[in-house]
Design a protein around this motif. Sequence first.
Motif, PDB file in Angstrom:
ATOM      1  N   ARG A 147       2.494   9.003  -4.375  1.00 39.81           N
ATOM      2  CA  ARG A 147       1.763   9.897  -3.472  1.00 39.81           C
ATOM      3  C   ARG A 147       1.867  11.353  -3.897  1.00 39.81           C
ATOM      4  NH1 ARG A 147       3.303   7.532   2.445  1.00 39.81           N
ATOM      5  NH2 ARG A 147       2.519   9.567   3.083  1.00 39.81           N
TER       6      ARG A 147
ATOM      7  N   MET B 189       6.807   4.584  -3.923  1.00 41.30           N
ATOM      8  CA  MET B 189       5.689   5.008  -3.074  1.00 41.30           C
ATOM      9  C   MET B 189       5.550   6.533  -3.017  1.00 41.30           C
ATOM     10  SD  MET B 189       6.063   2.604   0.276  1.00 41.30           S
ATOM     11  CE  MET B 189       5.969   4.115   1.297  1.00 41.30           C
TER      12      MET B 189
ATOM     13  N   ASP C 245       0.848  -1.200   0.000  1.00 46.33           N
ATOM     14  CA  ASP C 245       0.000   0.000   0.000  1.00 46.33           C
ATOM     15  C   ASP C 245       0.882   1.248   0.000  1.00 46.33           C
ATOM     16  OD1 ASP C 245       0.828   0.579   2.594  1.00 46.33           O
ATOM     17  OD2 ASP C 245      -0.936  -0.327   3.527  1.00 46.33           O
ATOM     18  N   LEU C 246       0.246   2.411   0.037  1.00 46.07           N
ATOM     19  CA  LEU C 246       1.022   3.657  -0.103  1.00 46.07           C
ATOM     20  C   LEU C 246       1.859   3.979   1.142  1.00 46.07           C
ATOM     21  CD1 LEU C 246      -1.394   6.057  -2.037  1.00 46.07           C
ATOM     22  CD2 LEU C 246       0.738   5.052  -2.851  1.00 46.07           C
ATOM     23  N   ASP C 247       1.676   3.205   2.192  1.00 44.06           N
ATOM     24  CA  ASP C 247       2.541   3.368   3.363  1.00 44.06           C
ATOM     25  C   ASP C 247       3.630   2.299   3.411  1.00 44.06           C
ATOM     26  OD1 ASP C 247       1.111   5.606   4.432  1.00 44.06           O
ATOM     27  OD2 ASP C 247      -0.485   4.183   4.928  1.00 44.06           O
ATOM     28  N   GLY C 248       3.670   1.457   2.371  1.00 43.03           N
ATOM     29  CA  GLY C 248       4.739   0.476   2.315  1.00 43.03           C
ATOM     30  C   GLY C 248       4.413  -0.830   3.008  1.00 43.03           C
ATOM     31  N   ASN C 249       3.179  -0.967   3.495  1.00 46.39           N
ATOM     32  CA  ASN C 249       2.803  -2.241   4.112  1.00 46.39           C
ATOM     33  C   ASN C 249       2.588  -3.304   3.049  1.00 46.39           C
ATOM     34  OD1 ASN C 249       2.557  -1.107   6.802  1.00 46.39           O
ATOM     35  ND2 ASN C 249       0.733  -0.050   5.980  1.00 46.39           N
TER      36      ASN C 249
ATOM     37  N   ALA D  19      10.295   2.269  -1.587  1.00 49.72           N
ATOM     38  CA  ALA D  19       9.947   3.519  -0.905  1.00 49.72           C
ATOM     39  C   ALA D  19      10.033   4.730  -1.839  1.00 49.72           C
ATOM     40  CB  ALA D  19      10.848   3.719   0.317  1.00 49.72           C
TER      41      ALA D  19
END
Lengths: 246, 246, 246, 246
Positions: free
Chosen positions: B84, B80, B60-64, B77
């Motif tokens: 964003r 990402m 996801d956009l938080d790197g999860n 990263a």
Amino acid sequence: MLDRLKKEVCEANRDLVRHHLVTLTWGNVSGYDSDSELIVIKPSGVSYEELTPQKMVVVDLDGNSVEGDLRPSSDTATHMLLYRSFIGIGGITHTHSRYGTVYAQARCEIPCLGTTHADHFYGPVPVTRPLTEEEVETGYEANTGAVIVERFANLDPQSMPAVLVAGHAPFVWGPSAKKSVENAVALEAVAEMALATQQSTLQAMQQGTHSAQELESYVLEKHYRRKHGSAAYYGQPSNSSASTQY
Amino acid sequence: MLDRLKKEVCEANRDLVRHHLVTLTWGNVSGYDSDSELIVIKPSGVSYEELTPQKMVVVDLDGNSVEGDLRPSSDTATHMLLYRSFIGIGGITHTHSRYGTVYAQARCEIPCLGTTHADHFYGPVPVTRPLTEEEVETGYEANTGAVIVERFANLDPQSMPAVLVAGHAPFVWGPSAKKSVENAVALEAVAEMALATQQSTLQAMQQGTHSAQELESYVLEKHYRRKHGSAAYYGQPSNSSASTQY
Amino acid sequence: MLDRLKKEVCEANRDLVRHHLVTLTWGNVSGYDSDSELIVIKPSGVSYEELTPQKMVVVDLDGNSVEGDLRPSSDTATHMLLYRSFIGIGGITHTHSRYGTVYAQARCEIPCLGTTHADHFYGPVPVTRPLTEEEVETGYEANTGAVIVERFANLDPQSMPAVLVAGHAPFVWGPSAKKSVENAVALEAVAEMALATQQSTLQAMQQGTHSAQELESYVLEKHYRRKHGSAAYYGQPSNSSASTQY
Amino acid sequence: MLDRLKKEVCEANRDLVRHHLVTLTWGNVSGYDSDSELIVIKPSGVSYEELTPQKMVVVDLDGNSVEGDLRPSSDTATHMLLYRSFIGIGGITHTHSRYGTVYAQARCEIPCLGTTHADHFYGPVPVTRPLTEEEVETGYEANTGAVIVERFANLDPQSMPAVLVAGHAPFVWGPSAKKSVENAVALEAVAEMALATQQSTLQAMQQGTHSAQELESYVLEKHYRRKHGSAAYYGQPSNSSASTQY
């Protein structure tokens, strides 16, 4: 076990063609078995298409032929000396690949100008001194190994797995025959880009703008450590071909 | 839907080989699904031949990590942060392609010297500032994205779908993973020709003739608009791969 | 008859890939039928792999579409003007091939430095003047043709089958679509070798040795006449692809 | 026996394509049978894909056609003169390969800058003087042979199997047609690396560092003798393709 090594070394020699690292028969790869202290190496002057695992030549660390009907690579004595001096390496690749050889001929080290370089080589790729006339005439190939080892007096062959022999061409190594070929591929790419970078920077210099800039040491550190050593986080945890060099 | 995106991203990664943009595993492509706000990206250190849609990693956009057994690209990263920050882009390609990397290493923008460039990039392709030591040591990949975004403060990522990270290599994007690869192909061609043009012009300069000339702004305008935006007339009306970028 | 021409033009467009003259869709070939005064040309933005004879577009010398569902190449108006002005040519190739484009971007003619050049081009390959802003904004593609024709005021398009459009790329022609591609192949080879020759001579100049020397005019004459015209003796008497250009 | 030679010469001509030595039909290989004193050569202007052993042309040392329906290569008179003058050679290759031709166009010899060169050519590869206008107009191809022979007044064609014709391209020979192609491959590689070496050294010169250094004569001696003559130890004892040139 040597059967597996013969197969790997045969495959690695054939990969030289696939990676466009060789012209005619100008290159050879060897692999080392540390248990038996034996070297498996390409036979001399045989084309890559004809190679089979059975044609590989086995020699010991003193250069005695152990197995194989064919004469080993004429560079065998160089390989031998490197295996004896650089403990822990498992494969050596010698080619006359275009841009690596250009730097060897120019007798200039390859400066570290970017992260591609830093990913594989921990600093500038060194160049040896030229051999003396006596060194050439008495034991030429062994002395080629000797000047390489001399050049590494203050260098770590684990983090700097390549050298340029002045006026000749590169020797590249790694933990295995296969990895030594990958390092030779990296060396060629890095050399080609360094030459073009220095040329483009030369233009800028002539226009009074700026000069070629070595990569910042902290970026070199970061990129090398992303791929090598215990803190590496490139590749898959179980993927020995990416994350666990040395 | 992510199945389709995984297939496209897998295909786009394999296209890097077909277009000679990568050496070893030095490159990765991702795609973005704006509905689910999820990124599909290449797994780290896996060779292009082994890639299958199933091996693609979803984050996801938080790197999860959302799906996939493999570790995502070590550059995740950076991808990402670009997704964003650059609203509307659907794919990102990062390679160490030869000539794009040469300009990144020379830390020079790629000047717009001809219509080939103007067809794809609306002006000189910019270069970032170098990262500071602190930026390298803390969140290196995210900070690589941050200096790219910083460089685009006054640039439009829609009409300038590429950047050179100083001392590193290019990042290129587009409305889809596939288009980001096409832009990476264009970047490499444009960089190669710009370098040779600057060299040949350097010769002329040294002979007192003339210096490299940027393309006239009205030709840049014309060529970019032939291929992009509402007045584009290149390609087929229904041919999304040619006429309707952005 | 147009079926045969469509097939030849389709094949000639696909040959651009085989000869490494194109990147993405950056190139197009047309053929001309002098009996019907019709042009067969590549559709715009369609990839070379997808091309079939049926997809070729037929237009008349005024640019009216005669047959075909697809939009013709965006460069059609340039092709049209060349067919109207250069009587006797039967095919035109436009590409952004690397070294031809480098000379176009450097806005330098390609000097005749050797017999390879003389075999195909009877003197230096000319470069056009840049288009004015008005020419770009009103009928850009037709005006591209117009500056080419203007440049040929004192040149013979039969013996000089190529031109470099300043800041853009080469246009190349010949007695047929197929021959125009062969001339484009020759142009690219000649451009690549001229650039390297000028670079190596630049080195010599800087060392005070000598400067690049144009081929002696009598050798140019000899080589061009070996391959072209009534006294040609290259190739087979019945071999139209070698001995009987023009 | 000529059947075997025709097959070898046909194969050698096709190898030009495989080794990327030719563009279009710009190259030809011949072979010589010393018993019958006959030359087998490529037909003029025929593409390499169409070649068959049956299409090869047989001529005698005076240029009389002995067998074959096709016209021989337009360069046949040059080949003839070389076979008559350089006793012992068995094959000749003429191409316009990129970097060999660049040196011919620059009218500079290829300096011996490394062991790759020394392995194949015993010193700098020489360049001829330009032909005079009279020589071009009367018996051009025979006179091309004559200036080559003139250049070799003090050179040994056995240890220097190549020459650059000024403003034209290389002629390369060897003990057989096949070996002449291998020497042409070596020449091209050596020329490409020499040019880049001289360029990189030029940079160093401009930065006040050093100038291009010719290979030490004792290394040249060593490398040439590793591969050639009675003391050669490269390749396999029975492997005629590696150890027993001349």
